[in-house]
Design a protein around this motif. Structure first.
Motif, short mmCIF file in Angstrom:
data_model
loop_
_atom_site.label_atom_id
_atom_site.label_comp_id
_atom_site.label_asym_id
_atom_site.label_seq_id
_atom_site.Cartn_x
_atom_site.Cartn_y
_atom_site.Cartn_z
N PRO A 47 8.00 -0.40 9.32
CA PRO A 47 8.07 0.60 10.21
C PRO A 47 8.06 1.68 9.47
O PRO A 47 8.61 2.16 8.31
CB PRO A 47 9.18 0.12 10.96
N ASP A 48 7.83 2.81 10.14
CA ASP A 48 8.55 4.10 10.74
C ASP A 48 9.34 4.14 10.20
O ASP A 48 10.51 3.93 10.14
CB ASP A 48 8.10 5.22 11.86
N TYR A 49 9.41 4.80 8.72
CA TYR A 49 11.46 5.19 8.14
C TYR A 49 12.34 5.73 8.84
O TYR A 49 13.22 5.21 8.41
CB TYR A 49 10.36 6.34 7.10
N ARG A 50 11.71 6.33 10.21
CA ARG A 50 13.02 7.21 10.83
C ARG A 50 12.91 5.91 11.67
O ARG A 50 14.19 6.49 12.87
CB ARG A 50 12.41 8.52 10.80
N SER A 51 13.04 5.16 12.04
CA SER A 51 13.12 3.84 13.45
C SER A 51 14.34 3.78 13.30
O SER A 51 14.73 3.84 14.69
CB SER A 51 12.10 2.77 12.66
N GLY A 52 15.18 3.36 12.88
CA GLY A 52 16.79 3.17 12.65
C GLY A 52 17.14 4.78 12.71
O GLY A 52 18.65 4.51 13.05
N PHE A 53 17.02 6.28 12.98
CA PHE A 53 17.78 7.65 13.19
C PHE A 53 18.53 7.47 14.39
O PHE A 53 17.30 7.15 14.85
CB PHE A 53 16.55 8.48 12.36
N GLY A 54 19.63 7.38 14.29
CA GLY A 54 20.23 8.04 15.90
C GLY A 54 20.68 6.55 16.50
O GLY A 54 20.67 6.85 17.62
N SER A 55 20.16 5.55 15.75
CA SER A 55 20.07 4.13 16.31
C SER A 55 21.87 4.43 17.29
O SER A 55 22.41 3.61 17.63
CB SER A 55 20.70 3.40 14.93
N ALA A 56 22.97 5.13 16.59
CA ALA A 56 24.13 5.41 17.14
C ALA A 56 24.04 5.81 18.36
O ALA A 56 25.28 6.43 18.87
CB ALA A 56 24.99 5.58 16.73
N LEU A 57 23.46 6.63 18.64
CA LEU A 57 23.83 7.49 19.82
C LEU A 57 23.42 7.02 20.96
O LEU A 57 22.49 6.01 20.71
CB LEU A 57 22.69 8.48 19.75
N ASN A 58 23.94 7.62 22.24
CA ASN A 58 23.99 6.84 23.49
C ASN A 58 22.86 7.47 24.71
O ASN A 58 23.09 7.52 25.75
CB ASN A 58 25.52 6.87 24.16
N ARG B 8 16.25 12.77 10.72
CA ARG B 8 16.34 13.34 8.80
C ARG B 8 17.47 12.54 9.16
O ARG B 8 17.95 12.33 7.99
CB ARG B 8 16.37 14.93 8.85
N GLY B 9 18.32 11.45 9.96
CA GLY B 9 19.17 10.29 9.33
C GLY B 9 20.38 10.87 8.99
O GLY B 9 21.25 10.24 8.50
N ALA B 10 20.42 11.99 9.74
CA ALA B 10 22.15 12.60 9.52
C ALA B 10 22.50 11.78 9.40
O ALA B 10 22.54 10.85 11.24
CB ALA B 10 21.95 13.71 9.54
N GLU B 11 24.21 12.02 9.43
CA GLU B 11 25.45 10.51 10.65
C GLU B 11 25.58 11.36 11.72
O GLU B 11 26.55 11.73 11.61
CB GLU B 11 26.43 10.29 9.46
N ALA B 12 25.44 9.98 13.03
CA ALA B 12 26.09 11.32 13.96
C ALA B 12 27.45 11.76 14.48
O ALA B 12 28.56 10.71 13.57
CB ALA B 12 25.90 10.27 14.97
N THR B 13 28.00 12.17 14.53
CA THR B 13 29.73 12.44 14.97
C THR B 13 29.78 11.86 16.13
O THR B 13 29.36 11.81 16.51
CB THR B 13 29.36 14.25 15.07
N ALA B 14 31.51 11.97 15.79
CA ALA B 14 31.93 11.57 17.20
C ALA B 14 31.46 11.65 18.32
O ALA B 14 31.67 11.20 19.71
CB ALA B 14 33.43 11.29 17.03
N GLN B 15 31.49 12.92 18.13
CA GLN B 15 31.11 14.40 19.71
C GLN B 15 30.06 13.56 20.19
O GLN B 15 29.53 13.56 20.71
CB GLN B 15 31.41 14.74 19.37
#
Length: 665
Positions: free
Chosen positions: A389-400, A499-506
């Motif tokens: 998989p594309d290395y970015r595949s898991g980025f943003g998985s916490a977003l709704n 870029r894979g930054a961790e999503a904030t609570a907001q």
């Protein structure tokens, strides 16, 4: 799964500094010669010197399936005792014709033996000095029976330490598949990891080797009718040590690749740049001290303002022959306006390799790097493309939320994704939209960095590409000056998504409605535009040119994020738009992008943009249902009376097909 080293018990046998280093992978062996000799039968060694040393010739060894049954997948791989052999030509000498070999150009081939008979193949391996090693391999294919067959695809050559995938297929089996397993049978131990998507796909990281080594991996399917297995042969090629500061482990700010690179070679054997192309743009030994000058590898526009297909192909590097053949055919048959030939003037090279994922442009080298997933036509060609998989595949998985996109023509997909397991072929014309959209994007980056005006003004052949491209303003700066996107929320989310930054609570709490409220009043035509001004400019250009040249429109939307989707309509559109590029806030920015990236098309593009009227998607309806977004002023019953597409809508994607590696200069 732990690897086993059991023997194979089957019938499968046997500002810059401008130093340019020697070609990657070539180890020069100094030949000691004796000068002068005595006369009259005198001994040349009377002076006490040692006799001249003649190096042992390189040894070429072929390993693979010496016997098989009709319906089996057959593989042959080559190992060499010396580094430096990077060109491989396979020829079938006997047996039923197996057609084009998708592995040609590499040290490993694979084909399905559809008919019984005696097959013979010849491999010629060459190095940059013109040395050749030739060997043949015989395969006897017996008639067999109609029993089920497994095929572990595909036998291949890889670089030491590189990652690749193997997919387990089956044919002629009845009932169902209950389970599968993979096991290494021989060779230095590789790292094996099964795909977690529920498909019989194995991800492999090749071991480090001190010389070419062959590993064998077995895949087994447990079906209701019994167990079926196949073995894949993989030659792990010894490669020069990775010394590049630009190809590193992924945690540096100027990394471009996190593992050893494929063996690539000049597609044109007679290219004047044959011996420098790989060193200049695809070398694990690329450093600040040996970046190529434009005298060594010029941009194509320095050779011709109207480059021919032949001139362009002199700058093409490939990992497999078919990739170059397909790219050449595309330029010859699917570039009627000359857009791609004109935009390729800004590049130093085109690299097409099975380990490129996703595609990218790199201002450090001036080259574009293409994922061949946009070039394949036959399943055998697709077999050699890594499914990792594309290395970015898991980025943003916490977003709704999800922000899907697609290209459509006449209320249907302009090109489809194909299930790899189904082994479909696809028609050549589908590359028009698939590869065409990718090229418009990557070449937008290239012409952003090196505009046609800058090429015409003259470039210093003694300087490196990066310095020359950075000597003036970039096109994206001009585009940004025209009503730039302003949503800080989306710029911050781009750090998470791209870029894979961790999503904030907001950010985790944002609803699809929140995201739609940020995006649709703003001046970007795509969510990827918030990653960098480079991507903003490329997305504007790509959508404009796809509409102008092909009559293809782009859909963009915000949907919910279903937990266990079974169809595209599980993604409910909160808000979406077709033809967003024509909106009053975005149109001037798109026109500016075309004006400077492809001046030849500007007048037509500017007129065309004024004719585009964005269409709203139907809120509350599914992504698939919105292929015909004619909901305004209609009741629900009338809306769904519209004809539905003949094929099921694929699951939506929001992942871009491109990225730009950061550069430290």
């Amino acid at each position: 799964m732990a690897a086993s080293l059991e023997h194979v018990l089957t019938t499968k046998a046997l500002t810059a500094r401008h130093l340019l280093r020697a070609p990657l992978g070539i180890i020069a062996l100094s030949l000691l010669t004796a000068c002068g000799g005595g006369s009259g039968g005198g001994n040349d060694n009377d002076n006490g010197s040692l006799p001249p040393i003649t190096p042992a010739p390189a040894i070429l060894t072929l390993t693979g399936d010496s016997s098989a049954e009709a319906g089996d997948s057959v593989g042959i791989v080559a190992s060499l005792s010396e580094l430096g052999y990077n060109r491989f030509e396979w020829v079938q000498l006997a047996g039923p014709d197996v057609g084009p070999l998708a592995g040609n150009g590499t040290a490993g081939i694979s084909f399905d033996a559809k008919f019984s008979g005696s097959y013979r193949f010849q491999l010629t391996a060459s190095n940059a000095d013109g040395d050749q090693q030739v060997e043949t391999f015989d395969v006897v294919v017996n008639a067999g029976n109609s029993a089920a067959r497994a095929q572990l695809r595909a036998d291949r050559a890889v670089s030491e330490g590189a990652s690749f995938s193997l997919r387990l297929n089956a044919s002629d089996y009845s009932g169902s598949v209950n389970s599968w397993r993979f096991e290494q049978l021989s060779g230095p131990i590789a790292t094996l990891a099964e795909d977690d998507s529920g498909q019989p796909v194995l991800f492999v990281t090749a071991p480090k080797v001190s010389g070419d080594q062959v590993i064998t991996i077995e895949g087994t399917l447990e079906t209701t009718g019994g167990s079926i297995s196949d073995i894949a042969y993989v030659v792990v090629q010894d490669r020069p040590q990775v010394t590049s500061e630009f190809f590193c482990d992924g945690d540096g700010q100027y990394c471009a690749k996190s593992e050893p690179l494929n063996n690539v070679y000049s597609y044109r054997d007679d290219s004047p740049y044959r011996d420098v192309l790989a060193d200049c743009v695809y070398s694990n030994q690329l450093t600040e001290d040996n970046l190529c000058t434009l005298g060594t590898l010029p941009v194509i526009g320095m050779t011709s303002n109207a480059p021919s297909v032949d001139q362009i192909m002199d700058h093409v590097l490939v990992s497999h022959d078919w990739m170059g053949e397909r790219f050449e055919r595309f330029l010859g048959e699917l570039d009627p306006y000359g857009d791609f030939a004109n935009m390729l003037r800004a590049t130093t090279a085109v690299v097409i390799s099975s380990d490129v994922r996703p595609s990218f442009y790199w201002i450090l080298t001036g080259a574009i790097y293409l994922d061949p997933d946009s070039l394949w036509l036959a399943p055998e060609e697709r077999d050699v493309i890594s499914e990792i998989p594309d290395y970015r595949s898991g980025f943003g998985s916490a977003l709704n939320f999800v922000t899907p996109w697609r290209y459509v023509r006449n209320n249907d997909y302009a090109f489809y994704s194909y299930n790899t397991a189904s082994r479909f072929s696809r028609p050549f014309y589908e590359l028009e939209a698939d590869l065409g959209s990718l090229l418009y994007h990557e070449l937008a980056h290239a012409n952003d960095a090196m505009s046609q005006g800058r090429i015409r003004s003259g470039l210093d052949r003694g300087d490196i590409f990066f310095n020359q491209s950075s000597s003036g303003s970039m096109v994206n700066e001009l585009v940004t000056a025209v009503s730039p996107p302003l949503s800080q929320e989306l710029y911050d989310l781009a750090e998470v998504r791209s870029r894979g930054a961790e999503a904030t609570a907001q950010q985790r709490a944002y609803t699809p409605g929140d995201i739609a409220g940020f995006f649709f009043p703003d001046s970007a035509n795509d969510f990827y535009s918030y990653t960098t001004p480079w991507e903003d400019t490329a997305m504007l250009f790509e959508e404009t040119m796809m509409s102008l040249r092909y009559g293809i429109e782009r859909d963009i939307a915000v949907t919910n994020k279903p937990t266990a989707p079974t169809s595209a309509d599980d993604y409910k559109v909160s808000q979406g738009q077709r033809g967003r590029i024509g909106s009053e806030l975005i149109r001037p920015r798109a026109s500016t992008a075309v004006q400077y990236l492809l001046p030849e098309a500007w007048a037509a593009a500017d007129d065309h943009l004024r004719s585009i009227a964005p269409v709203a998607m139907c809120a509350g309806e599914g992504w698939g249902q919105n292929l015909t977004p004619a909901c305004e002023g209609q009741s629900g019953l009338l809306r769904f009376a519209a004809p539905q597409p003949s094929r099921a809508a694929p699951m939506p994607t929001e992942r871009p097909r491109s990225f730009i590696p950061p550069t430290r200069f």
